[in-house]
Design a protein around this motif. Structure first.
Motif, mmCIF file in Angstrom:
data_model
loop_
_atom_site.group_PDB
_atom_site.id
_atom_site.type_symbol
_atom_site.label_atom_id
_atom_site.label_comp_id
_atom_site.label_asym_id
_atom_site.label_seq_id
_atom_site.Cartn_x
_atom_site.Cartn_y
_atom_site.Cartn_z
ATOM 1 N N SER A 101 9.500 5.744 2.722
ATOM 2 C CA SER A 101 10.120 4.978 3.802
ATOM 3 C C SER A 101 9.538 5.395 5.151
ATOM 4 O O SER A 101 9.332 4.560 6.025
ATOM 5 C CB SER A 101 11.641 5.104 3.765
ATOM 6 N N HIS A 102 9.239 6.693 5.320
ATOM 7 C CA HIS A 102 8.610 7.143 6.562
ATOM 8 C C HIS A 102 7.231 6.484 6.723
ATOM 9 O O HIS A 102 6.884 6.016 7.807
ATOM 10 C CB HIS A 102 8.473 8.659 6.613
ATOM 11 N N LEU A 103 6.442 6.472 5.649
ATOM 12 C CA LEU A 103 5.080 5.924 5.724
ATOM 13 C C LEU A 103 5.074 4.453 6.119
ATOM 14 O O LEU A 103 4.193 4.006 6.852
ATOM 15 C CB LEU A 103 4.352 6.110 4.391
ATOM 16 N N SER A 104 6.063 3.710 5.650
ATOM 17 C CA SER A 104 6.089 2.278 5.975
ATOM 18 C C SER A 104 6.345 2.037 7.462
ATOM 19 O O SER A 104 5.945 1.014 8.008
ATOM 20 C CB SER A 104 7.119 1.537 5.122
ATOM 21 N N ASP A 105 6.994 2.990 8.130
ATOM 22 C CA ASP A 105 7.303 2.845 9.556
ATOM 23 C C ASP A 105 6.469 3.753 10.465
ATOM 24 O O ASP A 105 6.590 3.664 11.686
ATOM 25 C CB ASP A 105 8.788 3.173 9.802
ATOM 26 N N CYS A 106 5.649 4.611 9.897
ATOM 27 C CA CYS A 106 4.924 5.607 10.686
ATOM 28 C C CYS A 106 3.980 4.939 11.679
ATOM 29 O O CYS A 106 3.103 4.160 11.301
ATOM 30 C CB CYS A 106 4.135 6.538 9.771
ATOM 31 N N GLU A 107 4.170 5.256 12.958
ATOM 32 C CA GLU A 107 3.338 4.645 14.006
ATOM 33 C C GLU A 107 1.892 5.119 13.949
ATOM 34 O O GLU A 107 1.009 4.515 14.544
ATOM 35 C CB GLU A 107 3.927 4.927 15.388
ATOM 36 N N HIS A 108 1.612 6.196 13.215
ATOM 37 C CA HIS A 108 0.250 6.715 13.101
ATOM 38 C C HIS A 108 -0.494 6.152 11.893
ATOM 39 O O HIS A 108 -1.669 6.462 11.701
ATOM 40 C CB HIS A 108 0.280 8.248 13.025
ATOM 41 N N ASN A 109 0.191 5.337 11.091
ATOM 42 C CA ASN A 109 -0.420 4.751 9.897
ATOM 43 C C ASN A 109 -1.503 3.758 10.323
ATOM 44 O O ASN A 109 -1.212 2.748 10.956
ATOM 45 C CB ASN A 109 0.652 4.029 9.075
ATOM 46 N N PRO A 110 -2.780 4.022 9.985
ATOM 47 C CA PRO A 110 -3.851 3.129 10.422
ATOM 48 C C PRO A 110 -3.781 1.748 9.775
ATOM 49 O O PRO A 110 -4.385 0.804 10.270
ATOM 50 C CB PRO A 110 -5.128 3.866 10.002
ATOM 51 N N LYS A 111 -3.030 1.610 8.701
ATOM 52 C CA LYS A 111 -2.912 0.317 8.022
ATOM 53 C C LYS A 111 -1.610 -0.410 8.381
ATOM 54 O O LYS A 111 -1.326 -1.473 7.850
ATOM 55 C CB LYS A 111 -2.992 0.496 6.501
ATOM 56 N N ARG A 112 -0.830 0.172 9.301
ATOM 57 C CA ARG A 112 0.417 -0.475 9.724
ATOM 58 C C ARG A 112 0.077 -1.777 10.428
ATOM 59 O O ARG A 112 -0.788 -1.819 11.308
ATOM 60 C CB ARG A 112 1.198 0.443 10.666
ATOM 61 N N PRO A 113 0.736 -2.884 10.066
ATOM 62 C CA PRO A 113 0.453 -4.161 10.723
ATOM 63 C C PRO A 113 0.867 -4.143 12.197
ATOM 64 O O PRO A 113 1.948 -3.690 12.535
ATOM 65 C CB PRO A 113 1.300 -5.175 9.947
ATOM 66 N N VAL A 114 -0.034 -4.592 13.048
ATOM 67 C CA VAL A 114 0.246 -4.752 14.476
ATOM 68 C C VAL A 114 -0.178 -6.156 14.891
ATOM 69 O O VAL A 114 -0.998 -6.786 14.236
ATOM 70 C CB VAL A 114 -0.490 -3.698 15.344
ATOM 71 N N THR A 115 0.387 -6.630 15.988
ATOM 72 C CA THR A 115 0.072 -7.963 16.485
ATOM 73 C C THR A 115 -0.857 -7.851 17.684
ATOM 74 O O THR A 115 -0.622 -7.044 18.583
ATOM 75 C CB THR A 115 1.370 -8.697 16.897
ATOM 76 N N CYS A 116 -1.910 -8.663 17.679
ATOM 77 C CA CYS A 116 -2.848 -8.689 18.797
ATOM 78 C C CYS A 116 -2.111 -9.195 20.037
ATOM 79 O O CYS A 116 -1.465 -10.240 19.999
ATOM 80 C CB CYS A 116 -4.033 -9.599 18.486
ATOM 81 N N GLU A 117 -2.223 -8.428 21.108
ATOM 82 C CA GLU A 117 -1.559 -8.798 22.354
ATOM 83 C C GLU A 117 -2.557 -9.336 23.373
ATOM 84 O O GLU A 117 -2.236 -9.482 24.545
ATOM 85 C CB GLU A 117 -0.804 -7.592 22.918
ATOM 86 N N GLN A 118 -3.771 -9.664 22.926
ATOM 87 C CA GLN A 118 -4.799 -10.174 23.831
ATOM 88 C C GLN A 118 -4.818 -11.698 23.897
ATOM 89 O O GLN A 118 -5.645 -12.269 24.591
ATOM 90 C CB GLN A 118 -6.181 -9.669 23.381
ATOM 91 N N GLY A 119 -3.934 -12.351 23.124
ATOM 92 C CA GLY A 119 -3.848 -13.796 23.244
ATOM 93 C C GLY A 119 -3.752 -14.558 21.941
ATOM 94 O O GLY A 119 -3.161 -15.619 21.889
ATOM 95 N N CYS A 120 -4.338 -14.041 20.860
ATOM 96 C CA CYS A 120 -4.337 -14.847 19.638
ATOM 97 C C CYS A 120 -3.102 -14.625 18.772
ATOM 98 O O CYS A 120 -2.763 -15.464 17.943
ATOM 99 C CB CYS A 120 -5.604 -14.591 18.825
#
Length: 155
Positions: A101-120
């Motif tokens: 459960s920690h791994l799924s929320d870990c902010e340091h996880n390089p594979k954690r999904p993030v949203t592009c904030e540059q426009g797309c």
């Protein structure tokens, strides 16, 4: 394949160590007669070579394996382990039973999904963000839509 012993805080009881990989038991199973415990992946791989207990060479097959006793599972779950993402800067130490459960929320996880904030607004793994190009992505989306429109116009 078991967890690396060096990731754990304090000493790990030798009964919680897999005799095949020398790591802390991961998804442990037990041979019924001799009661030796192994990581499920380790013993399954072992059985592809031979049908014996790696410790005492008694005859054992995958069908003979059973879950380890609850007390052993409880001992494992209470162990304190460093996050898989420690190499990426995470300093969290969590109970083994809370690791997933920690791994799924870990902010340091390089594979954690993030949203592009540059426009797309594309969602991608965090480690792909530095190489992401919004224009290239949006051009690809437009081309796919144009192709789909052309296909629909043909029918």
């Amino acid at each position: 394949m078991g967890y690396d012993v060096t990731r754990f805080q304090g000493d790990v009881d030798e009964d919680l160590i897999c005799p095949i990989c020398s790591g802390v038991l991961e998804e442990p199973v037990q041979a019924p007669h001799c009661e030796h415990a192994f990581c499920n992946a380790c013993i399954t791989q072992w059985f592809s070579q031979q049908q014996t207990c790696p410790v005492d060479r008694s005859v054992v097959t995958v069908a003979h394996l059973r879950p380890v006793p609850r007390i052993m599972r409880n001992m494992l779950s209470k162990l304190q382990i460093a996050c898989d993402n420690a190499v990426f800067g995470c300093s969290a130490i969590v109970r083994l039973d809370n690791l997933m459960s920690h791994l799924s929320d870990c902010e340091h996880n390089p594979k954690r999904p993030v949203t592009c904030e540059q426009g797309c607004g594309l969602e991608m793994p965090k480690d792909e963000l530095p190489n992401h190009n919004c224009i290239k992505h949006l051009r690809s989306v437009v081309q796919q839509q144009q192709t789909r429109i052309a296909e629909l116009e043909k029918t």
